[in-house]
Design a protein around this motif. Structure first.
Motif, PDB file in Angstrom:
ATOM      1  N   LEU A 141       0.841  -1.198   0.000  1.00  0.00           N
ATOM      2  CA  LEU A 141       0.000   0.000   0.000  1.00  0.00           C
ATOM      3  C   LEU A 141       0.876   1.247   0.000  1.00  0.00           C
ATOM      4  O   LEU A 141       0.966   1.980   0.989  1.00  0.00           O
ATOM      5  CB  LEU A 141      -0.938  -0.021   1.210  1.00  0.00           C
ATOM      6  N   ASN A 142       1.489   1.503  -1.125  1.00  0.00           N
ATOM      7  CA  ASN A 142       2.474   2.582  -1.213  1.00  0.00           C
ATOM      8  C   ASN A 142       1.862   3.971  -1.227  1.00  0.00           C
ATOM      9  O   ASN A 142       2.576   4.958  -1.060  1.00  0.00           O
ATOM     10  CB  ASN A 142       3.322   2.385  -2.474  1.00  0.00           C
ATOM     11  N   LYS A 143       0.564   4.077  -1.416  1.00  0.00           N
ATOM     12  CA  LYS A 143      -0.069   5.394  -1.488  1.00  0.00           C
ATOM     13  C   LYS A 143      -0.765   5.791  -0.194  1.00  0.00           C
ATOM     14  O   LYS A 143      -1.400   6.847  -0.146  1.00  0.00           O
ATOM     15  CB  LYS A 143      -1.061   5.434  -2.654  1.00  0.00           C
ATOM     16  N   LEU A 144      -0.677   4.962   0.839  1.00  0.00           N
ATOM     17  CA  LEU A 144      -1.285   5.340   2.116  1.00  0.00           C
ATOM     18  C   LEU A 144      -0.711   6.670   2.579  1.00  0.00           C
ATOM     19  O   LEU A 144       0.488   6.842   2.678  1.00  0.00           O
ATOM     20  CB  LEU A 144      -1.012   4.277   3.180  1.00  0.00           C
ATOM     21  N   GLN A 145      -1.585   7.619   2.884  1.00  0.00           N
ATOM     22  CA  GLN A 145      -1.097   8.943   3.276  1.00  0.00           C
ATOM     23  C   GLN A 145      -1.958   9.613   4.335  1.00  0.00           C
ATOM     24  O   GLN A 145      -1.641  10.696   4.797  1.00  0.00           O
ATOM     25  CB  GLN A 145      -0.998   9.859   2.060  1.00  0.00           C
ATOM     26  N   VAL A 146      -3.056   8.965   4.740  1.00  0.00           N
ATOM     27  CA  VAL A 146      -3.919   9.600   5.740  1.00  0.00           C
ATOM     28  C   VAL A 146      -3.811   8.849   7.062  1.00  0.00           C
ATOM     29  O   VAL A 146      -3.056   9.224   7.934  1.00  0.00           O
ATOM     30  CB  VAL A 146      -5.384   9.660   5.253  1.00  0.00           C
ATOM     31  N   VAL A 147      -4.526   7.776   7.244  1.00  0.00           N
ATOM     32  CA  VAL A 147      -4.549   7.100   8.537  1.00  0.00           C
ATOM     33  C   VAL A 147      -4.748   5.594   8.358  1.00  0.00           C
ATOM     34  O   VAL A 147      -5.551   5.168   7.546  1.00  0.00           O
ATOM     35  CB  VAL A 147      -5.705   7.644   9.426  1.00  0.00           C
ATOM     36  N   VAL A 148      -3.984   4.817   9.105  1.00  0.00           N
ATOM     37  CA  VAL A 148      -4.368   3.434   9.373  1.00  0.00           C
ATOM     38  C   VAL A 148      -4.818   3.445  10.823  1.00  0.00           C
ATOM     39  O   VAL A 148      -4.002   3.493  11.739  1.00  0.00           O
ATOM     40  CB  VAL A 148      -3.195   2.454   9.179  1.00  0.00           C
ATOM     41  N   ASP A 149      -6.110   3.462  11.041  1.00  0.00           N
ATOM     42  CA  ASP A 149      -6.658   3.648  12.378  1.00  0.00           C
ATOM     43  C   ASP A 149      -7.014   2.296  12.981  1.00  0.00           C
ATOM     44  O   ASP A 149      -7.918   1.615  12.524  1.00  0.00           O
ATOM     45  CB  ASP A 149      -7.904   4.534  12.315  1.00  0.00           C
ATOM     46  N   LEU A 150      -6.263   1.898  14.023  1.00  0.00           N
ATOM     47  CA  LEU A 150      -6.483   0.607  14.684  1.00  0.00           C
ATOM     48  C   LEU A 150      -6.877   0.791  16.145  1.00  0.00           C
ATOM     49  O   LEU A 150      -6.733  -0.130  16.946  1.00  0.00           O
ATOM     50  CB  LEU A 150      -5.206  -0.241  14.600  1.00  0.00           C
ATOM     51  N   ARG A 151      -7.374   1.958  16.497  1.00  0.00           N
ATOM     52  CA  ARG A 151      -7.794   2.193  17.874  1.00  0.00           C
ATOM     53  C   ARG A 151      -8.919   1.244  18.276  1.00  0.00           C
ATOM     54  O   ARG A 151      -9.702   0.802  17.458  1.00  0.00           O
ATOM     55  CB  ARG A 151      -8.270   3.640  18.047  1.00  0.00           C
ATOM     56  N   GLU A 152      -8.995   0.962  19.583  1.00  0.00           N
ATOM     57  CA  GLU A 152     -10.091   0.192  20.170  1.00  0.00           C
ATOM     58  C   GLU A 152     -10.221  -1.192  19.549  1.00  0.00           C
ATOM     59  O   GLU A 152     -11.290  -1.597  19.106  1.00  0.00           O
ATOM     60  CB  GLU A 152     -11.408   0.970  20.026  1.00  0.00           C
ATOM     61  N   ASN A 153      -9.098  -1.906  19.504  1.00  0.00           N
ATOM     62  CA  ASN A 153      -9.093  -3.281  19.053  1.00  0.00           C
ATOM     63  C   ASN A 153      -8.544  -4.168  20.158  1.00  0.00           C
ATOM     64  O   ASN A 153      -8.489  -3.762  21.324  1.00  0.00           O
ATOM     65  CB  ASN A 153      -8.291  -3.416  17.753  1.00  0.00           C
ATOM     66  N   ALA A 154      -8.131  -5.387  19.804  1.00  0.00           N
ATOM     67  CA  ALA A 154      -7.674  -6.348  20.816  1.00  0.00           C
ATOM     68  C   ALA A 154      -6.208  -6.723  20.641  1.00  0.00           C
ATOM     69  O   ALA A 154      -5.776  -7.776  21.085  1.00  0.00           O
ATOM     70  CB  ALA A 154      -8.542  -7.609  20.753  1.00  0.00           C
ATOM     71  N   LEU A 155      -5.434  -5.851  19.975  1.00  0.00           N
ATOM     72  CA  LEU A 155      -4.011  -6.121  19.795  1.00  0.00           C
ATOM     73  C   LEU A 155      -3.316  -6.158  21.148  1.00  0.00           C
ATOM     74  O   LEU A 155      -3.507  -5.270  21.987  1.00  0.00           O
ATOM     75  CB  LEU A 155      -3.383  -5.052  18.910  1.00  0.00           C
ATOM     76  N   THR A 156      -2.503  -7.170  21.352  1.00  0.00           N
ATOM     77  CA  THR A 156      -1.840  -7.343  22.654  1.00  0.00           C
ATOM     78  C   THR A 156      -0.364  -7.006  22.621  1.00  0.00           C
ATOM     79  O   THR A 156       0.237  -6.788  23.672  1.00  0.00           O
ATOM     80  CB  THR A 156      -1.997  -8.793  23.140  1.00  0.00           C
ATOM     81  N   THR A 157       0.248  -6.981  21.437  1.00  0.00           N
ATOM     82  CA  THR A 157       1.670  -6.638  21.334  1.00  0.00           C
ATOM     83  C   THR A 157       1.885  -5.682  20.182  1.00  0.00           C
ATOM     84  O   THR A 157       1.234  -5.802  19.137  1.00  0.00           O
ATOM     85  CB  THR A 157       2.535  -7.899  21.103  1.00  0.00           C
ATOM     86  N   PRO A 158       2.785  -4.717  20.320  1.00  0.00           N
ATOM     87  CA  PRO A 158       3.093  -3.820  19.206  1.00  0.00           C
ATOM     88  C   PRO A 158       3.692  -4.628  18.050  1.00  0.00           C
ATOM     89  O   PRO A 158       4.461  -5.550  18.265  1.00  0.00           O
ATOM     90  CB  PRO A 158       4.121  -2.858  19.801  1.00  0.00           C
TER      91      PRO A 158
END
Length: 215
Positions: free
Chosen positions: A176-193
């Motif tokens: 995804l080379n054109k991503l330029q705004v936000v990858v928003d992953l707030r309020e999920n269940a990720l446990t490790t960076p």
């Protein structure tokens, strides 16, 4: 209640009690609002030979639970599709082409499927050749697989906020080379960076938000 026209090209059918899209009116509009009704399905089929002029279609806050647009050929100029606030569990947007280059929704730029019941990213996003923005917040998506955003070369903005994502494939966003705004992953269940996921992204243009997880 009946639909009404706001100007020559905007068809407003919101809050009219519709159970189906009125095909006698929709083909003539550039913008159509069918929100807040009782529509349970919306089918695009090869049987519809007449091309509609719709650029903006709002089907939010209806009763749609399952949707496939793989055979949609009558919306060649549709740019935005709003499916927010339905009960969608399964959404398929494109199927692999067979050498003829004929793809559904070739002009679609913005897809919004917020506040539904999706457990996975919609199938076929990579077949939408013009797609720039995907909004999938407030669903029940549990993981991001390698193929979910594969071939989405035009994507600039992805909203995955408020899901149940616990696992992301390390190469899920690699192309995804054109991503330029936000990858928003707030309020999920990720446990490790997982910084390796974003190693291929352009950090000079990307704003990554992964707050409100459990790490």
């Amino acid at each position: 209640s009946e639909c009404w026209w706001e100007g020559e090209l905007l068809l407003n059918c919101s809050f009219t009690g519709l159970s189906a899209v009125p095909e006698d009116k929709a083909p003539m509009a550039t913008t159509a609002d069918f929100s807040h009704n009782r529509i349970t399905t919306y089918l695009c089929t090869n049987g519809r030979n007449k091309e509609w002029t719709l650029k903006h279609l709002n089907l939010s806050d209806n009763l749609i639970s399952q949707l496939s647009l793989t055979t949609c050929r009558n919306l060649p100029v549709l740019e935005t599709l709003n499916l927010n606030g339905n009960a969608i569990r399964s959404l398929t947007l494109g199927a692999p082409t067979h050498g003829n280059g004929d793809r559904p929704l070739p002009a679609l730029k913005v897809l919004s499927v917020e506040r539904n019941n999706l457990k996975r990213v919609p199938r076929g996003l990579g077949q939408l050749q013009s797609l720039q923005t995907v909004r999938l917040s407030s669903n029940a998506i549990r993981q991001i697989d390698l193929s979910d955003f594969q071939n989405c070369s035009q994507l600039k903005d992805i909203d995955l906020r408020n899901n149940k994502i616990a696992k992301i494939h390390p190469d899920a966003f690699r192309d995804l080379n054109k991503l330029q705004v936000v990858v928003d992953l707030r309020e999920n269940a990720l446990t490790t960076p997982l910084p390796q996921i974003f190693i291929f992204l352009n950090f000079f243009q990307l704003e990554m938000d992964s707050s409100d997880n459990t790490w």
